[in-house]
Motif scaffolding. Structure first.
Motif, short mmCIF file in Angstrom:
data_model
loop_
_atom_site.label_atom_id
_atom_site.label_comp_id
_atom_site.label_asym_id
_atom_site.label_seq_id
_atom_site.Cartn_x
_atom_site.Cartn_y
_atom_site.Cartn_z
N ILE A 1 0.84 -1.20 0.00
CA ILE A 1 0.00 0.00 0.00
C ILE A 1 0.87 1.25 0.00
O ILE A 1 0.62 2.21 -0.74
N ALA A 2 1.93 1.24 0.80
CA ALA A 2 2.83 2.39 0.85
C ALA A 2 3.48 2.64 -0.51
O ALA A 2 3.71 3.80 -0.89
N ALA A 3 3.74 1.57 -1.25
CA ALA A 3 4.37 1.73 -2.57
C ALA A 3 3.46 2.44 -3.56
O ALA A 3 3.93 3.03 -4.54
N TYR A 4 2.15 2.39 -3.32
CA TYR A 4 1.21 3.06 -4.22
C TYR A 4 1.01 4.54 -3.89
O TYR A 4 0.39 5.26 -4.69
N ARG A 5 1.50 4.98 -2.77
CA ARG A 5 1.23 6.35 -2.33
C ARG A 5 1.50 7.40 -3.39
O ARG A 5 0.69 8.33 -3.56
N PRO A 6 2.62 7.35 -4.14
CA PRO A 6 2.85 8.40 -5.14
C PRO A 6 1.79 8.48 -6.23
O PRO A 6 1.63 9.53 -6.88
N GLU A 7 1.03 7.40 -6.44
CA GLU A 7 0.01 7.38 -7.50
C GLU A 7 -1.35 7.85 -7.01
O GLU A 7 -2.26 8.08 -7.83
N LEU A 8 -1.53 7.97 -5.72
CA LEU A 8 -2.86 8.18 -5.16
C LEU A 8 -3.16 9.65 -4.96
O LEU A 8 -2.32 10.42 -4.48
N ARG A 9 -4.38 10.01 -5.31
CA ARG A 9 -4.85 11.38 -5.06
C ARG A 9 -6.37 11.40 -5.16
O ARG A 9 -6.97 10.54 -5.82
N ALA A 10 -6.97 12.36 -4.51
CA ALA A 10 -8.43 12.48 -4.52
C ALA A 10 -8.83 13.35 -5.70
O ALA A 10 -8.65 14.57 -5.68
N ALA B 1 -4.86 9.03 3.97
CA ALA B 1 -5.99 8.85 3.05
C ALA B 1 -7.15 9.77 3.44
O ALA B 1 -7.82 10.35 2.58
N ARG B 2 -7.37 9.92 4.73
CA ARG B 2 -8.45 10.79 5.19
C ARG B 2 -8.16 12.25 4.87
O ARG B 2 -9.06 13.00 4.47
N GLU B 3 -6.92 12.64 5.02
CA GLU B 3 -6.56 14.01 4.67
C GLU B 3 -6.75 14.27 3.19
O GLU B 3 -7.25 15.33 2.79
N GLU B 4 -6.38 13.30 2.36
CA GLU B 4 -6.53 13.46 0.91
C GLU B 4 -8.00 13.58 0.52
O GLU B 4 -8.36 14.36 -0.36
N LEU B 5 -8.86 12.83 1.20
CA LEU B 5 -10.29 12.86 0.90
C LEU B 5 -11.03 13.95 1.66
O LEU B 5 -12.26 14.05 1.55
N ARG B 6 -10.30 14.74 2.44
CA ARG B 6 -10.87 15.84 3.23
C ARG B 6 -11.89 15.33 4.25
O ARG B 6 -12.94 15.94 4.48
N LEU B 7 -11.56 14.20 4.86
CA LEU B 7 -12.36 13.65 5.93
C LEU B 7 -11.67 13.95 7.25
O LEU B 7 -10.46 13.81 7.36
N PRO B 8 -12.42 14.35 8.26
CA PRO B 8 -11.79 14.81 9.50
C PRO B 8 -11.06 13.71 10.26
O PRO B 8 -11.44 12.55 10.23
N VAL B 9 -9.98 14.11 10.92
CA VAL B 9 -9.24 13.23 11.82
C VAL B 9 -9.43 13.77 13.23
O VAL B 9 -8.85 14.79 13.60
N LEU B 10 -10.27 13.10 14.01
CA LEU B 10 -10.61 13.56 15.36
C LEU B 10 -10.41 12.40 16.34
O LEU B 10 -11.37 11.71 16.72
N PRO B 11 -9.17 12.18 16.76
CA PRO B 11 -8.89 10.99 17.59
C PRO B 11 -9.73 10.91 18.86
O PRO B 11 -10.21 9.82 19.22
N GLY B 12 -9.90 12.02 19.53
CA GLY B 12 -10.67 11.99 20.77
C GLY B 12 -12.11 11.60 20.55
O GLY B 12 -12.67 10.76 21.27
#
Length: 322
Positions: A232-241, A281-292
């Protein structure tokens, strides 16, 4: 997002039991322990849920998947049966759709050739058919399911708006679809499954999935959790939203074609699915990251909804002897 396919098995019925209808639901409370009135309501709700996922022919197809005699690709003790037989697949499946959308070629193929908007329930039933036959079905039926998907993949080809050619049978594209599914299904099971896997079984699940992936045309699929995450990490350069990906995410998470009473449960599943995605992936898709919020609210709610689905779904029929 699974590369689109139609009925994968030419002669079996058009739909089959969804993957979540498996071993985990068979371990629900004994029917005798459930009051009669409650059992009746449970049965009606469970059948409605099952038919919503598997389609109107689901019960008949489910009997074929589990009742046809003959050898299987996977024995009863294999991790793939544990994972695909658990209600956590509902969250894992949604997460896989979101993660797969980040590959522009895969997303264009789905947006152009798939019925995910016009026929979302038919697409869901076809996908659950494929998982059911390959995970639980007789080997001949599993191979027919794979052959049907491969035939459709051969026809799915085109060019993106930017002029880049795609073909659903491209092993590189197939590998992305595969690793995204395997990652999300297993991550969902580890968080929401009734029986999370230990390290050896986790690797075993990835190896089991590789058996199906290889049959579909994936070259050198990963065989362990570490190999899966590295791929999955190897695909990172190809991925975008892309715009198509963000529109698909909005449709999947916020505008599903469901009746209003079902939406609260679905939205909980959607939030649980989002929480399974890697942060990038969440940042690319503009989905919130709210750990708490996820730790205090999403995780308990996701577990509760998954448990409810697990309790509602009917047990699978007895397996036929080889």
């Amino acid at each position: 997002m699974s590369v689109p396919h139609r009925n994968p098995a030419p002669d079996p019925p058009a739909t089959a039991a969804p993957a979540p209808v498996g071993e985990a639901t068979a371990r629900s409370r004994p029917e005798a322990a459930v009051p009669v009135a409650r059992r009746g309501l449970r049965g009606r709700l469970g059948e409605a849920l099952f038919r919503g996922v598997a389609g109107p022919d689901g019960p008949e197809s489910r009997r074929r998947v589990h009742g046809t005699p003959g050898p299987r690709w996977f024995g009863a003790d294999r991790p793939i049966r544990v994972v695909h037989g658990d209600a956590s697949m509902f969250a894992g499946g949604l997460a896989a759709l979101l993660l797969q959308s980040l590959h522009p070629l895969a997303m264009t193929a789905v947006a152009t050739h798939s019925g995910y908007r016009g026929d979302p329930w038919g697409r869901l039933a076809r996908t659950s058919t494929f998982l059911a036959y390959t995970t639980y079905g007789a080997a001949d039926d599993a191979q027919r399911a794979v052959d049907g998907v491969r035939a459709v993949h051969e026809r799915v080809r085109g060019t993106t708006a930017g002029g880049e050619a795609y073909h659903a049978s491209d092993p590189h594209l197939l590998t992305w679809v595969h690793v995204a599914e395997a990652y999300c299904f297993l991550t969902a099971h580890q968080r929401y499954g009734a029986r999370p896997l230990d390290a050896a079984a986790r690797d075993g699940y990835v190896a089991d999935m590789a058996r199906v992936a290889g049959a579909l045309g994936v070259e050198e699929p990963p065989l362990s959790w570490q190999e899966l995450t590295e791929r999955i990490a190897a695909y990172r350069p190809e991925l975008r939203a892309t715009d198509e990906a963000r529109e698909a995410v909005r449709y999947i998470l916020f505008r599903p074609p469901l009746p209003a009473p079902v939406l609260p449960v679905y939205f909980v599943l959607g939030a649980a699915a989002v929480s399974l995605l890697p942060g990038w992936a969440r940042e690319e898709l503009r989905l919130p990251v709210l750990p708490g919020v996820e730790r205090r609210c999403v995780a308990p709610a996701g577990s509760a909804v998954t448990g409810l689905i697990r309790w509602l779904l009917p047990p699978r029929p007895p397996a036929s002897r080889p």
